[in-house]
Enzyme design. Sequence first.
Site, PDB file in Angstrom:
ATOM      1  N   ASN A 136      12.574 -16.775  -4.526  1.00  0.00           N
ATOM      2  CA  ASN A 136      12.680 -15.764  -3.478  1.00  0.00           C
ATOM      3  C   ASN A 136      11.323 -15.079  -3.309  1.00  0.00           C
ATOM      4  OD1 ASN A 136      13.815 -13.997  -1.601  1.00  0.00           O
ATOM      5  ND2 ASN A 136      15.429 -13.269  -2.971  1.00  0.00           N
ATOM      6  N   PHE A 137      11.208 -14.255  -2.282  1.00  0.00           N
ATOM      7  CA  PHE A 137      10.028 -13.419  -2.027  1.00  0.00           C
ATOM      8  C   PHE A 137       8.747 -14.225  -1.826  1.00  0.00           C
ATOM      9  CE2 PHE A 137      12.955 -10.788  -4.731  1.00  0.00           C
ATOM     10  CZ  PHE A 137      13.422  -9.986  -3.700  1.00  0.00           C
ATOM     11  N   LEU A 138       8.883 -15.428  -1.257  1.00  0.00           N
ATOM     12  CA  LEU A 138       7.705 -16.197  -0.858  1.00  0.00           C
ATOM     13  C   LEU A 138       7.045 -15.461   0.309  1.00  0.00           C
ATOM     14  CD1 LEU A 138       5.822 -18.650  -0.557  1.00  0.00           C
ATOM     15  CD2 LEU A 138       7.650 -19.768   0.758  1.00  0.00           C
ATOM     16  N   THR A 172      17.038 -19.681  -0.245  1.00  0.00           N
ATOM     17  CA  THR A 172      17.496 -19.546   1.141  1.00  0.00           C
ATOM     18  C   THR A 172      16.275 -19.331   2.022  1.00  0.00           C
ATOM     19  OG1 THR A 172      17.750 -17.150   0.864  1.00  0.00           O
ATOM     20  CG2 THR A 172      19.723 -18.490   0.545  1.00  0.00           C
ATOM     21  N   LEU A 388      19.485 -12.591  -2.822  1.00  0.00           N
ATOM     22  CA  LEU A 388      19.047 -11.281  -2.318  1.00  0.00           C
ATOM     23  C   LEU A 388      17.980 -11.411  -1.230  1.00  0.00           C
ATOM     24  CD1 LEU A 388      18.778  -9.741  -5.871  1.00  0.00           C
ATOM     25  CD2 LEU A 388      20.671  -9.479  -4.244  1.00  0.00           C
TER      26      LEU A 388
HETATM   27  S1  MYA Z   1      12.445 -17.414   2.207  1.00  0.00           S
HETATM   28  C1  MYA Z   1      11.398 -16.133   2.840  1.00  0.00           C
HETATM   29  C2  MYA Z   1      10.079 -16.696   3.245  1.00  0.00           C
HETATM   30  N1  MYA Z   1       9.149 -15.658   3.617  1.00  0.00           N
HETATM   31  C3  MYA Z   1       8.916 -15.246   4.863  1.00  0.00           C
HETATM   32  O1  MYA Z   1       9.491 -15.747   5.818  1.00  0.00           O
HETATM   33  C4  MYA Z   1       7.930 -14.097   5.013  1.00  0.00           C
HETATM   34  C5  MYA Z   1       7.047 -14.219   6.224  1.00  0.00           C
HETATM   35  N2  MYA Z   1       6.375 -15.508   6.259  1.00  0.00           N
HETATM   36  C6  MYA Z   1       5.398 -15.888   5.401  1.00  0.00           C
HETATM   37  O2  MYA Z   1       4.990 -15.158   4.512  1.00  0.00           O
HETATM   38  C7  MYA Z   1       4.835 -17.277   5.599  1.00  0.00           C
HETATM   39  O3  MYA Z   1       5.101 -17.716   6.918  1.00  0.00           O
HETATM   40  C8  MYA Z   1       5.401 -18.298   4.581  1.00  0.00           C
HETATM   41  C9  MYA Z   1       4.890 -19.716   4.909  1.00  0.00           C
HETATM   42  C10 MYA Z   1       4.916 -17.944   3.172  1.00  0.00           C
HETATM   43  C11 MYA Z   1       6.925 -18.344   4.606  1.00  0.00           C
HETATM   44  N3  MYA Z   1      10.493 -21.828   2.535  1.00  0.00           N
HETATM   45  O4  MYA Z   1       1.258 -22.033   4.103  1.00  0.00           O
HETATM   46  P1  MYA Z   1       1.786 -22.731   5.302  1.00  0.00           P
HETATM   47  C12 MYA Z   1       6.802 -24.662   4.704  1.00  0.00           C
HETATM   48  C13 MYA Z   1       9.993 -23.028   2.188  1.00  0.00           C
HETATM   49  O5  MYA Z   1       0.760 -23.343   6.195  1.00  0.00           O
HETATM   50  P2  MYA Z   1       2.707 -20.185   6.272  1.00  0.00           P
HETATM   51  C14 MYA Z   1      12.061 -17.458   0.503  1.00  0.00           C
HETATM   52  O6  MYA Z   1      11.409 -16.607  -0.031  1.00  0.00           O
HETATM   53  C15 MYA Z   1       6.658 -25.306   6.059  1.00  0.00           C
HETATM   54  O7  MYA Z   1       7.868 -25.995   6.388  1.00  0.00           O
HETATM   55  N4  MYA Z   1       9.024 -23.662   2.839  1.00  0.00           N
HETATM   56  O8  MYA Z   1       2.763 -21.798   6.165  1.00  0.00           O
HETATM   57  C16 MYA Z   1      12.564 -18.663  -0.284  1.00  0.00           C
HETATM   58  C17 MYA Z   1       5.480 -26.219   5.833  1.00  0.00           C
HETATM   59  O9  MYA Z   1       5.862 -27.369   5.086  1.00  0.00           O
HETATM   60  P3  MYA Z   1       6.113 -28.756   5.872  1.00  0.00           P
HETATM   61  C18 MYA Z   1       8.517 -23.049   3.920  1.00  0.00           C
HETATM   62  O10 MYA Z   1       3.494 -19.825   7.466  1.00  0.00           O
HETATM   63  C19 MYA Z   1      11.390 -19.589  -0.527  1.00  0.00           C
HETATM   64  C20 MYA Z   1       4.602 -25.376   4.916  1.00  0.00           C
HETATM   65  O11 MYA Z   1       5.486 -24.402   4.283  1.00  0.00           O
HETATM   66  C21 MYA Z   1       8.979 -21.805   4.346  1.00  0.00           C
HETATM   67  O12 MYA Z   1       1.331 -19.676   6.163  1.00  0.00           O
HETATM   68  C22 MYA Z   1      11.770 -20.904  -1.126  1.00  0.00           C
HETATM   69  C23 MYA Z   1       3.548 -24.623   5.708  1.00  0.00           C
HETATM   70  O13 MYA Z   1       2.794 -23.870   4.802  1.00  0.00           O
HETATM   71  C24 MYA Z   1      10.006 -21.195   3.611  1.00  0.00           C
HETATM   72  N5  MYA Z   1      10.528 -20.000   3.951  1.00  0.00           N
HETATM   73  O14 MYA Z   1       3.510 -19.697   4.969  1.00  0.00           O
HETATM   74  C25 MYA Z   1      10.583 -21.801  -1.357  1.00  0.00           C
HETATM   75  N6  MYA Z   1       8.281 -21.433   5.432  1.00  0.00           N
HETATM   76  O15 MYA Z   1       4.816 -29.138   6.506  1.00  0.00           O
HETATM   77  C26 MYA Z   1      10.957 -23.180  -1.860  1.00  0.00           C
HETATM   78  C27 MYA Z   1       7.421 -22.425   5.676  1.00  0.00           C
HETATM   79  O16 MYA Z   1       6.585 -29.744   4.853  1.00  0.00           O
HETATM   80  C28 MYA Z   1      11.362 -23.168  -3.308  1.00  0.00           C
HETATM   81  N7  MYA Z   1       7.555 -23.405   4.777  1.00  0.00           N
HETATM   82  O17 MYA Z   1       7.171 -28.460   6.890  1.00  0.00           O
HETATM   83  C29 MYA Z   1      11.641 -24.547  -3.818  1.00  0.00           C
HETATM   84  C30 MYA Z   1      12.072 -24.575  -5.292  1.00  0.00           C
HETATM   85  C31 MYA Z   1      10.868 -24.392  -6.232  1.00  0.00           C
HETATM   86  C32 MYA Z   1      11.288 -24.310  -7.703  1.00  0.00           C
HETATM   87  C33 MYA Z   1      11.751 -25.640  -8.243  1.00  0.00           C
HETATM   88  C34 MYA Z   1      12.088 -25.534  -9.759  1.00  0.00           C
HETATM   89  C35 MYA Z   1      12.600 -26.805 -10.293  1.00  0.00           C
HETATM   90  O1  JJ1 Z   2      19.270  -8.508  11.945  1.00  0.00           O
HETATM   91  C1  JJ1 Z   2      19.294  -9.492  12.656  1.00  0.00           C
HETATM   92  N1  JJ1 Z   2      19.515  -9.425  13.960  1.00  0.00           N
HETATM   93  C2  JJ1 Z   2      19.892  -8.179  14.616  1.00  0.00           C
HETATM   94  C3  JJ1 Z   2      18.734  -7.529  15.316  1.00  0.00           C
HETATM   95  C4  JJ1 Z   2      18.220  -8.343  16.474  1.00  0.00           C
HETATM   96  C5  JJ1 Z   2      17.005  -7.749  17.060  1.00  0.00           C
HETATM   97  C6  JJ1 Z   2      16.395  -8.702  18.018  1.00  0.00           C
HETATM   98  N2  JJ1 Z   2      15.990  -9.937  17.435  1.00  0.00           N
HETATM   99  C7  JJ1 Z   2      21.073  -8.466  15.516  1.00  0.00           C
HETATM  100  N3  JJ1 Z   2      21.659  -7.408  16.058  1.00  0.00           N
HETATM  101  C8  JJ1 Z   2      22.854  -7.471  16.842  1.00  0.00           C
HETATM  102  C9  JJ1 Z   2      23.889  -6.607  16.158  1.00  0.00           C
HETATM  103  C10 JJ1 Z   2      25.148  -6.415  16.989  1.00  0.00           C
HETATM  104  C11 JJ1 Z   2      25.915  -5.225  16.445  1.00  0.00           C
HETATM  105  C12 JJ1 Z   2      27.175  -5.003  17.227  1.00  0.00           C
HETATM  106  C13 JJ1 Z   2      28.027  -6.247  17.258  1.00  0.00           C
HETATM  107  C14 JJ1 Z   2      27.250  -7.444  17.750  1.00  0.00           C
HETATM  108  C15 JJ1 Z   2      26.000  -7.650  16.966  1.00  0.00           C
HETATM  109  O2  JJ1 Z   2      21.497  -9.588  15.675  1.00  0.00           O
HETATM  110  C16 JJ1 Z   2      19.093 -10.880  12.080  1.00  0.00           C
HETATM  111  C17 JJ1 Z   2      20.369 -11.438  11.532  1.00  0.00           C
HETATM  112  O3  JJ1 Z   2      21.316 -11.532  12.520  1.00  0.00           O
HETATM  113  N4  JJ1 Z   2      18.128 -10.799  11.021  1.00  0.00           N
HETATM  114  C18 JJ1 Z   2      16.999 -11.501  11.042  1.00  0.00           C
HETATM  115  O4  JJ1 Z   2      16.715 -12.255  11.957  1.00  0.00           O
HETATM  116  C19 JJ1 Z   2      16.123 -11.333   9.845  1.00  0.00           C
HETATM  117  C20 JJ1 Z   2      15.793 -12.655   9.218  1.00  0.00           C
HETATM  118  C21 JJ1 Z   2      16.983 -13.455   8.787  1.00  0.00           C
HETATM  119  C22 JJ1 Z   2      16.593 -14.651   7.966  1.00  0.00           C
HETATM  120  C23 JJ1 Z   2      16.350 -14.235   6.552  1.00  0.00           C
HETATM  121  C24 JJ1 Z   2      15.529 -15.120   5.727  1.00  0.00           C
HETATM  122  C25 JJ1 Z   2      15.495 -14.883   4.392  1.00  0.00           C
HETATM  123  C26 JJ1 Z   2      15.060 -14.563   3.205  1.00  0.00           C
HETATM  124  C27 JJ1 Z   2      15.231 -15.477   2.054  1.00  0.00           C
HETATM  125  O5  JJ1 Z   2      15.273 -14.772   0.878  1.00  0.00           O
END
Ligand code: MYA
Ligand code: JJ1
Length: 388
Positions: A136-138, A172, A388
Site C-alpha cells: 500500500n501507499f505507493l 488494491t 486501507l
Molecule cells: S495503489 C495507490 C497508488 N498510488 C497512487 O495512485 C498515488 C498517485 N500516483 C502516483 O504516485 C504514481 O502515479 C504511481 C505510479 C506511483 C502510482 N499499482 O513510475 P511510472 C504501473 C501498480 O512511470 P508513475 C497502491 O498503493 C504502470 O501500470 N502499478 O508511473 C498499491 C506502469 O507499468 P506497466 C502501477 O505514474 C500498490 C508503471 O507502473 C500503479 O510515475 C501496489 C509506470 O511506472 C499502481 N497503482 O507512478 C503495487 N500505477 O508499464 C504492486 C501505475 O507494466 C505491488 N503502475 O503498465 C505488487 C506486490 C509486491 C510485493 C510482492 C511480494 C511477494
Molecule cells: O469519492 C469518489 N467519488 C465521489 C466524488 C466525485 C468527485 C468528482 N470526481 C463521488 N461522489 C458522488 C457521491 C454521491 C452521493 C449521493 C448519492 C450518489 C453518489 O462519486 C471516488 C469513489 O467513488 N473516489 C475516488 O475516485 C478516489 C480514488 C479511488 C481509487 C482508490 C485507489 C486506491 C488506493 C489503494 O490503496
Amino acid sequence: KHKFWETQPVGQYKDLGNSSLSEGPIEAPTPLSEVKQEPYNLPSQYEWTTCDMGSEETCNEVYNLLKNNYVEDDENMFRFNYSKEFLRWALHPPGYYTSWHIGVRAKASKKLVAFITGVPARIRVRNEVVKMAEVNFLCVHKKLRSKRLAPVLIKEVTRRVHLENIWQAAYTAGVVLPTPITTCQYWHRSLNPKKLIDVGFSRLGARMTMSRTIKLYKLSDSTASPGFRKMELRDVPAVTRLLRDYLAQFAVAPDFDENDVEHWLLPTENVVDSYVVESPDSHDITDFCSFYTLPSSILGNQNYSTLKAAYSYYNVSTKTPLLQLMNDALIVAKQKDYDVFNALDVMHNETFLKELKFGPGDGQLHYYLYNYRLRDALKASELGLVLL
Ligand code: MYA
Ligand code: JJ1
C-alpha cells in the site's frame, strides 16, 4: 502494453479463462541465498531510505509526501489525506518489518520523493492460508511521474518481502492492471449533504431542493439496537470468534487471530471505530460493525479544506439485522461529525447499500494478488478483505 507487469508473476490477460492453469502460486519460492542481496538501482540523483514510522520526523515526511502527492479522484477535486496516527497504525500491525517501509530521497536535498510499504498478513484463498504482504501507499512525487520509478519501488519491496521468505502479496489500485481478482464499486452515503454539494462531492438530484435533500438523509438521533456500544479490549475474544466464523464463507479473506483483532479493530481515536451489540440478557456479543477514518483534502474550495469520510471496514451480524446494525453505524458516524460514509460492494454490503441510501460513486477499486493465480475473477460479494 504493460512493459513492467508483463514480466511479473501475476495473472496475465492471455491466461484468463485457461482452465489448464491451476489455482495457486505462479512461481515456486527460490532459496533465500538466491534472493538478490543488494537494493535495485535508482537513477543516480536518488537513494533508498528505510522509513521508521515510530520516528516523529520520518512520519511527518511520509505524511506530507502523501498529503501532497497521493491518490486523487478522476477530476482532481479530492486527495486522500491519511493522518499520521492512521499511518502509524496501518504500518505497525503484529509482526511488521521496518525494512518494508521504503522511501526514496533526493541525494542532494534529502527530500523524500517516493514511498511504498508492505505489512505482513495471513490471507486465506479458498482453503489455503497464505502468508502475504499487503502492499500500500505507493507514491511518487508529482514532479517525478512517468519516469518508471514505480516499477523500481515495486521490485524493491518484492525483494525485501522475499528476504523474509514471503512470496505472495495482496494490493488494491484504482487503475486496471494485469489482472484483478475482483473489481469493487465505491458507494457513498451522505451524512452532511449540504457540505457535500457545496464542495462538489455530490450534486443536487433532479427535482430536489437543498431542504428536501437534507430531510432525505436525516438519521435518528440515537442508535436502535439494544446493547449497541463501543468495542472494548475485553471483547477481543468474542469479536475474533464472530469475525472468523463470518469470514470463513468468502473466497479471499484475512485469517485474523486475537492479536490481529486487537490491532486492527480495537477502537483508536480518529483511526478506527468499532461497535459491538452485547445481548442485554445473555451478555453475548452477537454483532459487530466498524469503520476507519480517511479524510480527503478538498482541492481549491474557498470555504472548506477537508472532507471527513468514514469507510466501512468489517461488519458481522448474527442477531441484529445487518440493515439496522449499519444504520446504527451511520448514526454514530453522523454524531462524530463525518460528512460521508463510504463502502465497497464487498461481503454482504449489497444487502444494505440501496436501502440505507448509499449511491454509487464514480470510482472503482480493483483487487490483486501477486504470485497467486485464481482461475476466474470473483464477484465482489465473494471477497472478504478490506485494505486501507
Ligand atoms: S495503489 C495507490 C497508488 N498510488 C497512487 O495512485 C498515488 C498517485 N500516483 C502516483 O504516485 C504514481 O502515479 C504511481 C505510479 C506511483 C502510482 N499499482 O513510475 P511510472 C504501473 C501498480 O512511470 P508513475 C497502491 O498503493 C504502470 O501500470 N502499478 O508511473 C498499491 C506502469 O507499468 P506497466 C502501477 O505514474 C500498490 C508503471 O507502473 C500503479 O510515475 C501496489 C509506470 O511506472 C499502481 N497503482 O507512478 C503495487 N500505477 O508499464 C504492486 C501505475 O507494466 C505491488 N503502475 O503498465 C505488487 C506486490 C509486491 C510485493 C510482492 C511480494 C511477494
Ligand atoms: O469519492 C469518489 N467519488 C465521489 C466524488 C466525485 C468527485 C468528482 N470526481 C463521488 N461522489 C458522488 C457521491 C454521491 C452521493 C449521493 C448519492 C450518489 C453518489 O462519486 C471516488 C469513489 O467513488 N473516489 C475516488 O475516485 C478516489 C480514488 C479511488 C481509487 C482508490 C485507489 C486506491 C488506493 C489503494 O490503496
